[in-house]
Design an enzyme around this catalytic site. Sequence first.
Site, mmCIF file in Angstrom:
data_model
loop_
_atom_site.group_PDB
_atom_site.id
_atom_site.type_symbol
_atom_site.label_atom_id
_atom_site.label_comp_id
_atom_site.label_asym_id
_atom_site.label_seq_id
_atom_site.Cartn_x
_atom_site.Cartn_y
_atom_site.Cartn_z
ATOM 1 N N ASP A 136 -11.906 7.299 3.704
ATOM 2 C CA ASP A 136 -10.781 7.174 4.563
ATOM 3 C C ASP A 136 -10.650 5.578 4.365
ATOM 4 O O ASP A 136 -9.345 5.017 4.804
ATOM 5 C CB ASP A 136 -11.035 7.505 5.844
ATOM 6 N N GLU A 165 -9.410 3.716 2.159
ATOM 7 C CA GLU A 165 -8.961 3.914 0.681
ATOM 8 C C GLU A 165 -7.906 2.797 0.471
ATOM 9 O O GLU A 165 -7.703 2.570 -0.694
ATOM 10 C CB GLU A 165 -8.175 5.257 0.578
ATOM 11 N N LYS A 210 -9.919 12.989 8.234
ATOM 12 C CA LYS A 210 -9.568 12.454 9.621
ATOM 13 C C LYS A 210 -9.533 13.725 10.495
ATOM 14 O O LYS A 210 -9.289 14.918 10.008
ATOM 15 C CB LYS A 210 -8.116 11.801 9.536
ATOM 16 N N ASP A 246 -2.418 10.034 3.746
ATOM 17 C CA ASP A 246 -3.865 9.852 3.795
ATOM 18 C C ASP A 246 -4.582 10.718 4.675
ATOM 19 O O ASP A 246 -4.521 10.749 5.956
ATOM 20 C CB ASP A 246 -4.002 8.529 4.426
ATOM 21 N N LYS A 280 0.964 -1.276 -0.101
ATOM 22 C CA LYS A 280 -0.221 -0.097 0.066
ATOM 23 C C LYS A 280 0.942 1.310 0.026
ATOM 24 O O LYS A 280 1.609 1.393 1.002
ATOM 25 C CB LYS A 280 -0.779 0.084 1.113
ATOM 26 N N ASP A 308 1.633 6.160 5.742
ATOM 27 C CA ASP A 308 0.692 5.437 4.989
ATOM 28 C C ASP A 308 1.231 4.619 3.578
ATOM 29 O O ASP A 308 0.274 3.906 3.202
ATOM 30 C CB ASP A 308 -0.655 6.134 4.867
ATOM 31 N N ARG A 365 -7.555 -0.532 1.086
ATOM 32 C CA ARG A 365 -8.218 -1.603 0.312
ATOM 33 C C ARG A 365 -8.492 -1.416 -1.160
ATOM 34 O O ARG A 365 -8.447 -2.155 -2.160
ATOM 35 C CB ARG A 365 -9.615 -2.155 1.231
#
Length: 497
Positions: A348, A350, A278, A271, A266, A289, A352
């Site tokens: 959020d 994201e 967030k 993020d 990933k 991230d 996956r």
Amino acid sequence: MQYFTTTSKASRRACDCVIVGIYDRGKLGAGAADIDAASKGLIKRLIKSGDLSSARGQCRILHDVAGVRAKRVAVVGLGAASSFRAKHFTAATTLALRSLTSTRSRQVLNTLTLEPIKDTSAYYLGRFTAQAGAEALYRFSATKGGRKPKAAALASIGMTLATRGDANKAKRGAEHGDGIAHGMNLARELGNLPANVCTPSYIAREAQKIARKYAKVTCKIINEPEMKRLGMHSLLSVTAGTVQPAKFIVLQYKGATGKPVVLIGKGVTFDTGGNSLKPPAGMDEMKFDMCGASGVLGTFLTAAKLKLPVNLKVLIPAVENLPGGNATKPGDVVTSMSGQTIEILNTDAEGRLILCDAMTYARRFKPDVMIDVATLTGACVIALGHHHTGVMGNSDTLSSTLVSAGVRAEDRGWPLPLGEEYERTLKSNFADMANIGTREAGTIIAGCFLSKFADGIDWAHLDIAGTAWTSGKAKGASGRPVPMLTEFLLERAGQLP
Ligand code: BES
Ligand code: MN
Ligand code: ZN
């Protein structure tokens, strides 16, 4: 860094420093006992007077010890002898080497390799010595102004062994440990770089650098127009709000023929949560991230550097998750590359969304196994804290192989279940699935989402949300899970002694 082994007594070796250890209750490690005898009882006297502590995390450097040829003796606390394990060996060695970085020490001899340690061997002690050296020397300086810190003098680390027969194993371990350390350092450096430097394009350039430098490596960068043609609309939905172009990185290392291992990382370089924004507290840590991406890139570097006989592919979907005029909105429905549609109820969730398209892309390689690595859920930090990586998948064999590899490499994972009961919560009224389920078991539900894209391929998912970096005063990327993944590859390639 150079590594050497010796069976001679620590007190007889002329070097810049010898590292020795003392246990609780006045028990001396083998190296400390030798120094004590050579110096007519200095170590025991200093323990009695309270000048040396046996507590873990304590290290004192003694100078010009009479009867000892080394210029310095670093005495580290090893704690209780009965509970002394490989991880304490690594921590003690790291601490001693770090304490030495402020001295001119070039050649150092570690005697802790003489200690009896349960469940380990000369090979792994060699490895942890090399990793400790790298850990002690690592400094992040890329975005520090002023004068750059001077590089430490440390150039050579010796390991004292009880028998000459262990020398080759220890040296082989150090060689592997050195390769792992290089991979970890790359993973840490990319993780630590701020998101205004480490963009998707930056990671793509790093991947191309590796391809230029190492044999049998090729790199392909897929840009957004081609992602569109491939049908990666789930991935593209995450990058919709940013001006930073998304990159899909395909790295291949052909150290062997046969079905490949595919690692997917990933790569969300920042993020914010997107429109499902967030809260501000601690949001800076979402620069980490992309640690799944840096972790698989680091593992790839290690494999190529050590010339491992493996067929390895690394796939990195790299994007930035930002709100904006074009950003994806809660309720939007996208069609993934697999053809399955996804209702994005929370922008959020994201990770996956980019991983699922990478998993579908991976099919073209007919993988033997496919492992994705991701800072996927805050829930994983709640479940396992910062010590264990969450391990899930559709093959118990693969999951337990990874867990065992993590134990040997001192980079641990812990299995979590997947199952229909959890998967159900991903139901959507408007698409084949939603991208979120219930709040409970958030890590498992994320795993269930990904499982819908594994489709018959042996697959494992590593949630490194708790293990990829440290918060607080020592904030920084850890380099995990490079040791676990490299151990997995070494075992597959039959390279372990
Ligand atoms: N990158 C985060 C997960 C994360 C959060 C890792 C904090 C480490 C520390 C991920 O993209 C995310 O935001 N996940 C959500 C999922 C939720 C919306 C279902 C989360 O964990 O809150
Ligand atoms: Mn997120
Ligand atoms: Zn994320």
